[in-house]
Design an enzyme around this catalytic site. Structure first.
Site, PDB file in Angstrom:
ATOM      1  N   HIS A 186     -29.978 -25.420  66.628  1.00  0.00           N
ATOM      2  CA  HIS A 186     -30.373 -26.517  65.718  1.00  0.00           C
ATOM      3  C   HIS A 186     -30.742 -27.761  66.547  1.00  0.00           C
ATOM      4  O   HIS A 186     -30.053 -28.784  66.528  1.00  0.00           O
ATOM      5  CB  HIS A 186     -29.175 -26.795  64.822  1.00  0.00           C
ATOM      6  N   GLU A 217     -35.875 -26.244  65.007  1.00  0.00           N
ATOM      7  CA  GLU A 217     -34.759 -25.315  65.224  1.00  0.00           C
ATOM      8  C   GLU A 217     -35.268 -23.880  65.397  1.00  0.00           C
ATOM      9  O   GLU A 217     -36.005 -23.382  64.551  1.00  0.00           O
ATOM     10  CB  GLU A 217     -33.790 -25.403  64.049  1.00  0.00           C
TER      11      GLU A 217
HETATM   12  C1  BG6 Z   1     -30.754 -28.481  58.725  1.00  0.00           C
HETATM   13  C2  BG6 Z   1     -30.816 -28.082  57.277  1.00  0.00           C
HETATM   14  O1  BG6 Z   1     -30.934 -27.370  59.540  1.00  0.00           O
HETATM   15  O2  BG6 Z   1     -29.475 -29.076  58.998  1.00  0.00           O
HETATM   16  C3  BG6 Z   1     -30.561 -29.288  56.399  1.00  0.00           C
HETATM   17  O3  BG6 Z   1     -32.094 -27.512  57.003  1.00  0.00           O
HETATM   18  C4  BG6 Z   1     -29.227 -29.930  56.767  1.00  0.00           C
HETATM   19  O4  BG6 Z   1     -30.552 -28.902  55.029  1.00  0.00           O
HETATM   20  C5  BG6 Z   1     -29.236 -30.247  58.251  1.00  0.00           C
HETATM   21  O5  BG6 Z   1     -29.033 -31.101  55.993  1.00  0.00           O
HETATM   22  C6  BG6 Z   1     -27.952 -30.895  58.769  1.00  0.00           C
HETATM   23  O6  BG6 Z   1     -26.848 -30.120  58.457  1.00  0.00           O
HETATM   24  P1  BG6 Z   1     -25.401 -30.637  58.824  1.00  0.00           P
HETATM   25  O7  BG6 Z   1     -24.445 -29.622  58.250  1.00  0.00           O
HETATM   26  O8  BG6 Z   1     -25.304 -30.708  60.324  1.00  0.00           O
HETATM   27  O9  BG6 Z   1     -25.246 -32.001  58.202  1.00  0.00           O
END
Ligand code: BG6
Length: 282
Positions: free
Chosen positions: A155, A256
């Site tokens: 990510h 990502e």
């Molecule tokens: C992204 C998702 O990969 O991660 C989003 O597509 C999400 O929907 C974002 O809000 C952040 O996620 P987190 O759990 O780290 O706040």
């Protein structure tokens, strides 16, 4: 030179410095949260308000989303993006093949706690190469007697100089699920520019992305990945997140490397699957 360091609140991370690059990797989550060749233009973005707390993912860098991406399909009480990003990994080895390259390997295995969340025996390893290029390679090995299915993502929060001037190529004519519009399937024939919140899973794509920023191009190549997720929360959502600094959305973009939604991966007992992401600048 590599050193294990502890921040004031006891958060342990590895600091890596070689002739080409600097990096920081937290043992919680095997989470790379800094990578740069020079301090002005880091590859990865880190929120100024990131909490560095136990059991909470760092906001920035490269969280490892595994064994599911996003919300759990059937159990809404399970943690978003799985448990790998908040688990404590083991530092397996550090190699320095030359003065400008450091290769760090971290591992995570099933445990009584992981079995409660996901009932499979597994072995996960993340190899991070720090040098001219930044390479992350996540290998999932099935130690169980039954097959299992995963979704996953590296990510990556990329640092950009000015989100308003960024253009991303490599996703033209690729279908995506628009999470902000009732999961409608869409596509666009032009390169992507971002002027508002974006949350998309591009699927059935193995292609690399090029992020055209003001003064440089960042290339994100991938292997073993059939989805690319693009996310920027923009101002309102950034403000609503305690660990996301209010102005931070202007200098970040998540691209990502993933296998998400219908691009899930089934791994048979004794088999493995590897997803690799390589980032470099031009
Ligand atoms: C992204 C998702 O990969 O991660 C989003 O597509 C999400 O929907 C974002 O809000 C952040 O996620 P987190 O759990 O780290 O706040």
């Amino acid at each position: 030179m590599t050193k294990l360091k502890k921040s004031a609140n006891g958060f342990t991370y590895l600091s890596v410095k070689n002739e080409k690059a600097n990096a920081k990797i937290s043992l919680q989550g095997a989470h790379l949260f800094h990578f740069s060749h020079d301090e002005k233009q880091p590859f990865v973005w880190l929120s100024k308000s990131s909490l560095f707390e136990q059991n909470k993912a760092i906001r920035g860098g490269v969280p490892v989303c595994w064994p599911w991406f996003g919300k759990h399909q059937t159990q809404s009480n399970l943690p978003q993006h799985g448990f790998a990003r908040t688990s404590l990994w083991s530092l397996e080895k550090i190699d320095e093949p030359d003065k400008g390259t450091t290769i760090v390997t971290l591992t995570l295995n099933d445990s009584p706690q992981s079995m409660l969340l996901w009932p499979y025996a597994f072995s996960l390893s993340l190899t991070i190469t720090i040098g001219d290029k930044l390479v992350l390679s996540l290998r999932t090995f099935n130690k169980d007697k039954k097959a299992f299915e995963i979704t996953e993502a590296l990510h990556t929060y990329l640092w950009v100089e000015d989100i308003g001037n960024v253009e991303v190529s490599g996703l033209e004519n690729v279908k995506y699920v628009d999470s902000l519009d009732d999961s409608k399937i869409k596509s666009s024939f032009v390169p992507l520019s971002i002027h508002k919140e974006v949350d998309r899973v591009y699927f059935d794509t193995k292609d690399c992305c090029v992020i055209h920023d003001k003064k440089r191009k960042l290339i994100v190549e991938k292997f073993g990945s059939n989805s690319t997720v693009v996310w920027n929360p923009w101002s309102e959502k950034a403000k609503a997140m305690q660990d996301f600094d209010n102005e931070g959305y202007k200098t970040m973009l998540c691209i990502e490397t993933a296998n998400a939604l219908k691009n899930s991966i089934i791994i048979e007992p004794g088999e493995s699957h590897t997803i690799t992401q390589t980032i470099y600048s031009l």
